[in-house]
Design a protein around this motif. Structure first.
Motif, short mmCIF file in Angstrom:
data_model
loop_
_atom_site.label_atom_id
_atom_site.label_comp_id
_atom_site.label_asym_id
_atom_site.label_seq_id
_atom_site.Cartn_x
_atom_site.Cartn_y
_atom_site.Cartn_z
N TYR A 266 0.85 -1.18 0.00
CA TYR A 266 0.00 0.00 0.00
C TYR A 266 0.89 1.23 0.00
CZ TYR A 266 0.68 1.18 4.93
OH TYR A 266 1.22 1.56 6.12
N GLN B 262 -3.39 3.82 -1.52
CA GLN B 262 -3.77 2.91 -2.60
C GLN B 262 -3.19 1.52 -2.31
OE1 GLN B 262 -5.61 3.83 -5.32
NE2 GLN B 262 -5.53 1.83 -6.26
N GLY C 92 -12.97 -12.34 -1.12
CA GLY C 92 -13.61 -11.34 -1.95
C GLY C 92 -14.73 -11.95 -2.77
N TYR D 246 -15.59 -11.03 -9.83
CA TYR D 246 -15.97 -9.93 -10.71
C TYR D 246 -16.27 -10.46 -12.11
CZ TYR D 246 -15.55 -5.72 -13.53
OH TYR D 246 -15.78 -4.70 -14.43
N ASP E 171 -12.50 -9.31 -6.87
CA ASP E 171 -12.38 -8.08 -6.11
C ASP E 171 -12.23 -8.45 -4.64
OD1 ASP E 171 -12.60 -6.34 -8.25
OD2 ASP E 171 -14.78 -6.18 -8.10
N ASN F 114 -11.82 -7.98 -0.61
CA ASN F 114 -12.54 -7.11 0.33
C ASN F 114 -11.78 -5.81 0.60
OD1 ASN F 114 -14.52 -9.06 0.51
ND2 ASN F 114 -13.70 -9.94 2.39
N GLU F 115 -10.46 -5.85 0.52
CA GLU F 115 -9.65 -4.66 0.80
C GLU F 115 -9.54 -3.71 -0.38
OE1 GLU F 115 -8.19 -7.97 3.49
OE2 GLU F 115 -8.67 -7.80 1.37
N GLY F 116 -10.08 -4.10 -1.55
CA GLY F 116 -10.11 -3.19 -2.69
C GLY F 116 -9.20 -3.54 -3.85
N ARG G 53 -8.01 -5.91 -7.01
CA ARG G 53 -8.57 -6.88 -7.96
C ARG G 53 -7.44 -7.77 -8.45
NH1 ARG G 53 -12.29 -4.42 -12.44
NH2 ARG G 53 -13.75 -4.44 -10.69
#
Length: 105
Positions: free
Chosen positions: A7, A13, A39, A42, A66, A68-70, A72
């Motif tokens: 991150y 991000q 997740g 998608y 996707d 859960n933390e964002g 993909r």
């Protein structure tokens, strides 16, 4: 199973673990972060004509998930059938590839 990502300390991000700078703000201030590996699907595709190394498991699914933390990510799916928005969990990492299993609700 937890997986490793990075991150950005500058803009928060979440990035793939192999990145060296943030794609959003171009900062090199990255830190390692553990993600829980769960997740929702998608998108997916079913592979029938597999490369030689995977011919023994064909047909099989490749899923775009996707987390859960964002983040993909792409991986192989071990279930018999898959649907969009289905909940999945990383069960293994094999040769730098994520292997997902269905989550029983």
């Amino acid at each position: 199973m937890n997986i490793t990502a990075k991150y950005c300390k500058n803009c928060d991000q979440i990035l793939h673990a192999d990145k060296n700078h943030c794609a959003s703000c171009y900062s090199k201030e990255l830190k390692t972060k553990e993600l829980n590996g769960s997740g929702e699907v998608y998108s997916y595709t079913k592979i029938h004509a597999a490369p030689k190394d995977y011919a023994d498991i064909a047909p099989y699914y490749i899923v775009l998930v996707d987390l859960n933390e964002g983040l993909r990510i792409t991986g192989r799916y071990t279930g018999q059938s898959v649907e969009i928005d289905q909940k999945v969990q990383v069960e293994a990492v094999n040769k730098n590839a994520y292997i997902f299993k269905p989550v029983e609700e």
